[in-house]
Write an enzyme that holds these catalytic residues in place. Structure first.
Site, PDB file in Angstrom:
ATOM      1  N   LYS A  76       4.232   5.926  38.609  1.00  0.00           N
ATOM      2  CA  LYS A  76       4.980   4.996  37.813  1.00  0.00           C
ATOM      3  C   LYS A  76       6.261   5.449  37.597  1.00  0.00           C
ATOM      4  O   LYS A  76       6.620   6.930  37.561  1.00  0.00           O
ATOM      5  CB  LYS A  76       4.151   5.227  36.319  1.00  0.00           C
ATOM      6  CG  LYS A  76       4.651   4.297  35.410  1.00  0.00           C
ATOM      7  CD  LYS A  76       4.008   4.154  34.301  1.00  0.00           C
ATOM      8  CE  LYS A  76       4.501   3.314  33.088  1.00  0.00           C
ATOM      9  NZ  LYS A  76       3.378   3.319  31.955  1.00  0.00           N
ATOM     10  N   SER A 151       1.781  -1.344  29.919  1.00  0.00           N
ATOM     11  CA  SER A 151       3.250  -1.058  30.570  1.00  0.00           C
ATOM     12  C   SER A 151       2.937  -0.863  32.143  1.00  0.00           C
ATOM     13  O   SER A 151       4.114  -0.581  32.969  1.00  0.00           O
ATOM     14  CB  SER A 151       4.057  -0.183  29.837  1.00  0.00           C
ATOM     15  OG  SER A 151       3.660   1.242  30.050  1.00  0.00           O
ATOM     16  N   SER A 175      -1.631   1.378  27.803  1.00  0.00           N
ATOM     17  CA  SER A 175      -1.162   1.068  29.246  1.00  0.00           C
ATOM     18  C   SER A 175      -1.521   1.660  30.639  1.00  0.00           C
ATOM     19  O   SER A 175      -0.963   1.111  31.375  1.00  0.00           O
ATOM     20  CB  SER A 175       0.276   1.474  29.155  1.00  0.00           C
ATOM     21  OG  SER A 175       1.104   0.776  28.334  1.00  0.00           O
TER      22      SER A 175
HETATM   23  N1  GLN Z   1       1.641  -2.324  24.706  1.00  0.00           N
HETATM   24  C1  GLN Z   1       1.742  -1.189  23.856  1.00  0.00           C
HETATM   25  C2  GLN Z   1       3.049  -1.016  23.466  1.00  0.00           C
HETATM   26  O1  GLN Z   1       3.982  -1.888  23.936  1.00  0.00           O
HETATM   27  C3  GLN Z   1       1.342  -0.022  24.307  1.00  0.00           C
HETATM   28  C4  GLN Z   1       2.381   0.481  25.457  1.00  0.00           C
HETATM   29  C5  GLN Z   1       1.891   1.859  26.245  1.00  0.00           C
HETATM   30  O2  GLN Z   1       0.687   2.254  26.096  1.00  0.00           O
HETATM   31  N2  GLN Z   1       2.847   2.265  26.845  1.00  0.00           N
HETATM   32  O3  GLN Z   1       3.747  -0.233  22.905  1.00  0.00           O
END
Ligand code: GLN
Length: 484
Positions: A76, A151, A175
């Site tokens: 990532k 994400s 995410s």
């Molecule tokens: N969807 C959540 C956010 O937008 C979690 C994102 C994540 O786990 N990085 O904060």
């Protein structure tokens, strides 16, 4: 070759059936052929990958190889990689070449895994659909009109389409688990502190945790074992031995107590996803598990608490991007203030700005007690809910995401609905616990995941419970037709 498990790939490398260079080339070719449709990679590191593969082949030839030596991986783009751009999905870091590598990257390099490239993601990991990336949305390989989740959307799409055998991800509120669910993968977020955060670009430091997305629990066990461990460079890293996750995969589940939180089966849950979860739970009964209804009464407070705490921490973490130290700087600033304002104004996307504003507000004098402190108290209540539950059961199960993959653009103007994508995953980060998602079925041709939540430091148990399911089902072996 791209449908083999990591153990099978390892055996093929050891027996000389294939070399690491050939294997790495195979995946690089698949990336070239398929990624224009998916947009899962932001950087492909062909040269580095092939040079690492040549080294791996030497280690294999001289009998010095470990189990992962020669198997390629993709990272990532939130993990710093020395000499390679690390953009974190943002225009702010579009020109940033990291001078050092994250501990996770170093560990996987040391394990002999050639790096195929860096994967697309929501900007600074803020999102649930990969639509906030500066590099454009990632497409779900199961249906190119749909999101892969976020994400870690690039990680999920790349592995689901077999462009990489396995990939890293990070999980601040879901995410790893949510994109794993939407793309039909196995994903694990370990206990907070299990994997070093050093060199992983910070979003919300008390919630961020690195993990892995792959096809099976057995694959994830191998790579998580190589990533985990104490790191003196991360002050929240836990000094505790990393168990051999692969060794405990085969423990039988006779007598396992599964807790089903009634709050995870509310009216927000899609009925198709609900059926998939019910069928999976039935499977566990046939494996000897006992199912107990439990309650996590503060579940409804998890999303509101998270959307105070995460923005508060991000507003502080992202203050370092000021146009001075690294990343984007605006053209011809009038003075220092103009430079700060325009550099940040021009380089951060809308979602990131939104969060910085909310976080700054929640932390400001006069509001701190009402919002931030209150949210921290709620966090404790949520954590206590889990503590109580684990006095009664060994593992908690439920859906990972309330819905299957939604259409690109569908939730773009509806932040509340987007934030609710993580309704079943977020509490786990607030409590610092390990969580997993495993493929459990298809709903109208789209994957749906089963979530497994464990007590602190029980990622080994989760992997075991997931592996036993995967011994008697084949959802984790299904692949999207266009990328078979
Ligand atoms: N969807 C959540 C956010 O937008 C979690 C994102 C994540 O786990 N990085 O904060």
């Amino acid at each position: 070759m791209h449908n083999k498990s990591l153990a099978e790939l390892s055996a093929s490398l050891q027996s000389g059936e294939i070399s690491s260079v050939e294997l790495t080339q195979h995946f690089l070719e698949r990336i070239k052929r398929h990624d224009s449709a998916l947009n899962s990679f932001v950087t492909v590191t062909e040269e580095q990958a092939l040079s690492a593969a040549r080294q791996a082949d030497q280690l294999i030839a001289t009998g010095q190889a470990g189990q992962l030596t020669g198997i390629p991986i993709a990272q990532k783009d939130i993990f710093c990689t020395e000499g390679i751009r690390t953009a974190c999905g943002s225009k702010m870091l579009d020109n940033f070449i990291s001078p050092y590598s994250a501990t996770v990257v170093e560990k996987l390099d040391t394990a002999g895994m050639p790096l195929l490239g860096k994967l697309n993601m929501d900007e600074f990991a803020m999102g649930s659909s990969n639509e906030t990336s500066f590099y454009g949305p990632v497409k779900n390989p199961w249906d190119l009109e749909r999101v892969p989740g976020g994400s870690s959307g690039g990680s999920a799409a790349a592995v689901a389409a077999r462009l990489a055998p396995i990939a890293t991800g990070t999980d601040t509120g879901g995410s790893i688990r949510q994109p794993a669910s939407l793309c039909g993968l196995t994903g694990i977020k370990p206990t907070y502190g299990r994997v070093s955060r050093w060199g992983m670009i910070a979003f919300a430091s008390s919630l961020d945790q690195a993990g892995v997305l792959g096809h099976s629990a057995a694959d994830c066990a191998l790579v998580l074992g190589a990533m985990a461990g104490f790191d003196a460079k991360d002050s929240t890293s836990i000094d505790r031995e990393t168990p051999d996750y692969s060794a405990s995969l085969s423990t039988p589940l006779e007598g396992l107590k599964i807790g089903l939180p009634k709050e995870y089966f509310d009216e927000g849950l899609d009925s198709g996803v609900g059926k998939v979860v019910d069928t999976a739970i039935e499977r566990y009964r046939t494996l000897g598990a006992e199912v107990i209804e439990i309650s996590l009464p503060n579940t409804h407070l998890a999303v509101p608490a998270y959307y105070v705490i995460a923005p508060a921490e991000c507003s502080s973490n992202l203050s370092r991007f000021d146009g001075v130290r690294y990343g984007y700087r605006c053209k011809d600033p009038k003075d220092l203030t103009d430079m700060y304002e325009r550099s940040r104004g021009e380089a951060f996307g809308a979602e990131v700005k939104n969060r910085i504003m909310i976080g700054t507000y929640a932390l400001s004098a006069g509001y701190y007690d009402a919002y931030y402190l209150k949210a921290q108290k709620v966090r404790r209540l949520i954590s206590d809910d889990f503590k109580r539950a684990f006095e009664q059961v060994d593992v908690i199960m439920g859906p990972t995401s309330p819905v299957t993959a939604f259409k690109i653009g569908e939730k773009a103007d509806d932040p509340i609905s987007m934030y609710l994508s993580d309704i079943y995953t977020i509490a786990v980060n607030l409590a610092g616990l390990p969580g997993m998602s495993i493929p459990a079925g298809l709903v109208e041709g789209l994957p749906a995941g089963l979530q497994l939540i464990g007590n602190a430091f029980e990622e080994g148990k989760l992997l075991n419970i997931a592996h036993q399911f995967q011994q008697v089902t084949d959802w984790h072996l299904q692949s999207p037709a266009a990328f078979a």
